[in-house]
Design a protein around this motif. Sequence first.
Motif, short mmCIF file in Angstrom:
data_model
loop_
_atom_site.label_atom_id
_atom_site.label_comp_id
_atom_site.label_asym_id
_atom_site.label_seq_id
_atom_site.Cartn_x
_atom_site.Cartn_y
_atom_site.Cartn_z
N ASN A 1 0.86 -1.18 0.00
CA ASN A 1 0.00 0.00 0.00
C ASN A 1 0.89 1.23 0.00
O ASN A 1 1.46 1.61 1.02
N THR A 2 1.05 1.86 -1.18
CA THR A 2 1.95 3.01 -1.27
C THR A 2 1.39 4.25 -0.56
O THR A 2 2.11 5.22 -0.36
N ALA A 3 0.11 4.22 -0.20
CA ALA A 3 -0.45 5.36 0.53
C ALA A 3 0.07 5.37 1.97
O ALA A 3 0.48 6.41 2.50
N SER A 4 0.07 4.17 2.59
CA SER A 4 0.57 4.11 3.97
C SER A 4 2.07 3.85 4.03
O SER A 4 2.71 4.14 5.04
N GLU A 5 2.61 3.29 2.93
CA GLU A 5 4.06 3.04 2.87
C GLU A 5 4.59 3.65 1.57
O GLU A 5 4.84 2.96 0.59
N PRO A 6 4.76 4.96 1.53
CA PRO A 6 5.16 5.62 0.28
C PRO A 6 6.57 5.21 -0.14
O PRO A 6 7.43 4.94 0.69
N VAL A 7 6.76 5.16 -1.47
CA VAL A 7 8.06 4.84 -2.02
C VAL A 7 8.97 6.06 -1.88
O VAL A 7 8.56 7.18 -2.18
N ALA A 8 10.20 5.82 -1.40
CA ALA A 8 11.13 6.93 -1.20
C ALA A 8 11.47 7.58 -2.54
O ALA A 8 11.61 6.88 -3.55
N PRO A 9 11.59 8.90 -2.59
CA PRO A 9 11.93 9.57 -3.85
C PRO A 9 13.35 9.21 -4.29
O PRO A 9 14.23 8.95 -3.47
N GLY A 10 13.56 9.20 -5.61
CA GLY A 10 14.87 8.86 -6.14
C GLY A 10 15.00 9.31 -7.57
O GLY A 10 14.20 10.12 -8.07
N MET A 11 16.01 8.76 -8.28
CA MET A 11 16.28 9.16 -9.65
C MET A 11 15.25 8.65 -10.63
O MET A 11 15.03 9.25 -11.69
N PHE A 12 14.58 7.53 -10.29
CA PHE A 12 13.71 6.88 -11.26
C PHE A 12 12.28 6.76 -10.73
O PHE A 12 12.06 6.57 -9.52
N ALA A 13 11.34 6.82 -11.66
CA ALA A 13 9.93 6.60 -11.34
C ALA A 13 9.63 5.12 -11.55
O ALA A 13 10.36 4.42 -12.27
N PRO A 14 8.55 4.60 -10.94
CA PRO A 14 8.23 3.17 -11.08
C PRO A 14 7.58 2.85 -12.42
O PRO A 14 6.49 2.28 -12.49
N THR A 15 8.25 3.23 -13.51
CA THR A 15 7.76 2.94 -14.85
C THR A 15 8.91 2.41 -15.69
O THR A 15 10.08 2.73 -15.44
#
Length: 388
Positions: A273-287
Amino acid sequence: MLTYTLRADGRILIASSGIGFDGGKFAGIKRRSVNATWKPVWGKRAVVPDRFNEVSLDMTTYRVLARAYDYEVYVNMLAGPLDMNNGLADLMQAGRVDEPSPVPSTLAGEAARTLIVFSGATIIPDIPENYRKHPELLAFIAAQQQPWRESRTLDGAIGEHIVMARQAADGTWLVGAATGEDPRELDVHLAFLGPGSYQAVVIEDGDTADYRTFKESCKVSRRTVSRTDTIRVRLAPGGGACVLLQDARQAPVAPVAAKPPQSSSPPYTITVNTASEPVAPGMFAPTWESLNQHRVPDWFRDAKFHVTATVATLNKQSELVVEAAGTALGCTVRSTGNWAVFTRVELGTVEFTTAGVQTVKARPRDAASWNAINLRQITLERMGPTAR
């Protein structure tokens, strides 16, 4: 057996004693003198003269007696630590190029001697492949964590046998026993243990073990013991025994064979659940579009390496070959004047064309004419990218 007597200023310091070789003869005694440069932690350098007598032996025909070891541990260790290469896990040593001579001992005897001889640090002189054949022996050697808390000689007779117990830095007790040419059974009394129960791993000579035939045979048994118990061990001719004693509350559980998986499909599904466990920002997007912008490092795309070896030798010349990535690179190693004076020799370049674990192997160009060298390291330095 060769004997010797040590005198100083006309007085006998050591009466007639055995060296431990059957055959051979004295070839002479030479006065040696070495001026060694000593650099203290602080202060000036100093030249310290080291003068000693060197005894030469003509050993054209001789054999090592198993009892030689039982003299050394009683007599030589009085002067301090001994430098010995005990702990070999292959008694034939057939693959060695420097000295392919069989070891006049047994597997259990070799491991026991690593404990009995005090050298300040336990060194194992064999190759990893040989220790993998005998995991219990390797576990016994690995348990020798120093400095020792306590050392006790439990039993023995000069030139016949010895039983030594030492407590490692983590509290583990280890016992090593060794004998001369005569086989024997010894009772190891465990009164030195603390209160409570201990898991004992006992390694003894096997039925066919014998220092004269180099048979690799040993037996391993396990039991729970206390300080009121006695363990009887069997020692073959020239052999030994090892006992590893660990507190039953801390001893590792014996490994059990893993059960095969019932299904190849994963047993659980995990929802993130990325709403309660957000992905840390970085160089790349999840695409995939974003990940396709990742650039593989140059060293991975163009894996060319310059190869050198750091070596020392007293021999006039030796031919070394280093193999990597299907390429054999050779070089000539010339005398550096001292086993501790190293030089760097060039071998050439190699290119790795596949990813994964790579193997680098060093060997003599010709085993028959090989002269020993002291190989400190082989260095692979990445070269700059080339146009493709």
